[in-house]
Design a protein around this motif. Structure first.
Motif, PDB file in Angstrom:
ATOM      1  N   PHE A 113      -2.720  -7.366  -3.603  1.00 55.78           N
ATOM      2  CA  PHE A 113      -1.291  -7.494  -3.817  1.00 55.78           C
ATOM      3  C   PHE A 113      -0.958  -7.186  -5.275  1.00 55.78           C
ATOM      4  O   PHE A 113      -1.668  -7.634  -6.169  1.00 55.78           O
ATOM      5  N   LYS A 114       0.115  -6.441  -5.499  1.00 56.60           N
ATOM      6  CA  LYS A 114       0.570  -6.144  -6.865  1.00 56.60           C
ATOM      7  C   LYS A 114       1.281  -7.358  -7.441  1.00 56.60           C
ATOM      8  O   LYS A 114       1.896  -8.123  -6.748  1.00 56.60           O
ATOM      9  N   LYS A 152       5.306  -7.161   0.568  1.00 51.07           N
ATOM     10  CA  LYS A 152       4.207  -7.042  -0.397  1.00 51.07           C
ATOM     11  C   LYS A 152       4.042  -5.588  -0.834  1.00 51.07           C
ATOM     12  O   LYS A 152       4.138  -4.668  -0.019  1.00 51.07           O
ATOM     13  N   GLU A 153       3.799  -5.407  -2.131  1.00 50.44           N
ATOM     14  CA  GLU A 153       3.381  -4.102  -2.640  1.00 50.44           C
ATOM     15  C   GLU A 153       1.870  -4.136  -2.724  1.00 50.44           C
ATOM     16  O   GLU A 153       1.279  -5.129  -3.161  1.00 50.44           O
ATOM     17  N   ASP A 171      -2.003  -2.372  -3.627  1.00 44.48           N
ATOM     18  CA  ASP A 171      -2.922  -1.441  -4.281  1.00 44.48           C
ATOM     19  C   ASP A 171      -4.109  -1.263  -3.342  1.00 44.48           C
ATOM     20  O   ASP A 171      -4.745  -2.243  -2.954  1.00 44.48           O
ATOM     21  N   TYR A 185       1.139  -1.642   6.245  1.00 44.58           N
ATOM     22  CA  TYR A 185       1.921  -2.379   5.256  1.00 44.58           C
ATOM     23  C   TYR A 185       1.931  -3.869   5.619  1.00 44.58           C
ATOM     24  O   TYR A 185       1.583  -4.248   6.732  1.00 44.58           O
TER      25      TYR A 185
END
Length: 103
Positions: free
Chosen positions: A102-103, A12-13, A15, A8
């Motif tokens: 990054f989403k 940040k989210e 994909d 992770y």
């Protein structure tokens, strides 16, 4: 390019884009091989081989990052390195991880 050895990146989210890797096989010239073999008689750091492995890790990392860039990645998570002896004085180094956006 952000490179981390965790799965992770804080805040940040992600994909997942897929596995990326880079590898190289490096060796030193015969003169360095001979001088380093004498070093094994008295002990101590094998500086020529240490330099060779540092160069190999840097090149493997560069190739992994190039593959991630080609996928449109913002980062590579879970970066790992592995090495193996191919023959006397030659080693393979591979860098691998998961390319993410990054989403």
């Amino acid at each position: 390019m952000i490179l981390v050895n965790t799965d992770y990146i804080t805040g940040k989210e992600l994909d997942m884009l897929g596995l990326v890797k880079g590898s190289t096989i490096q060796t030193k010239n015969i003169g360095k091989d001979i001088s380093q073999s004498f070093k094994t008689l008295v002990g101590g750091e094998l500086k020529a081989y240490n330099e060779m492995m540092n160069e190999a890790r840097a090149l493997a990392t560069k190739r992994m990052v190039e593959e991630a860039v080609n996928l449109g990645a913002d980062a590579v998570v879970n970066v790992r390195y592995a090495s193996s002896a191919i023959m006397g004085g030659a080693a393979e180094v591979i860098a691998y991880g998961t390319a993410v956006k990054f989403k």
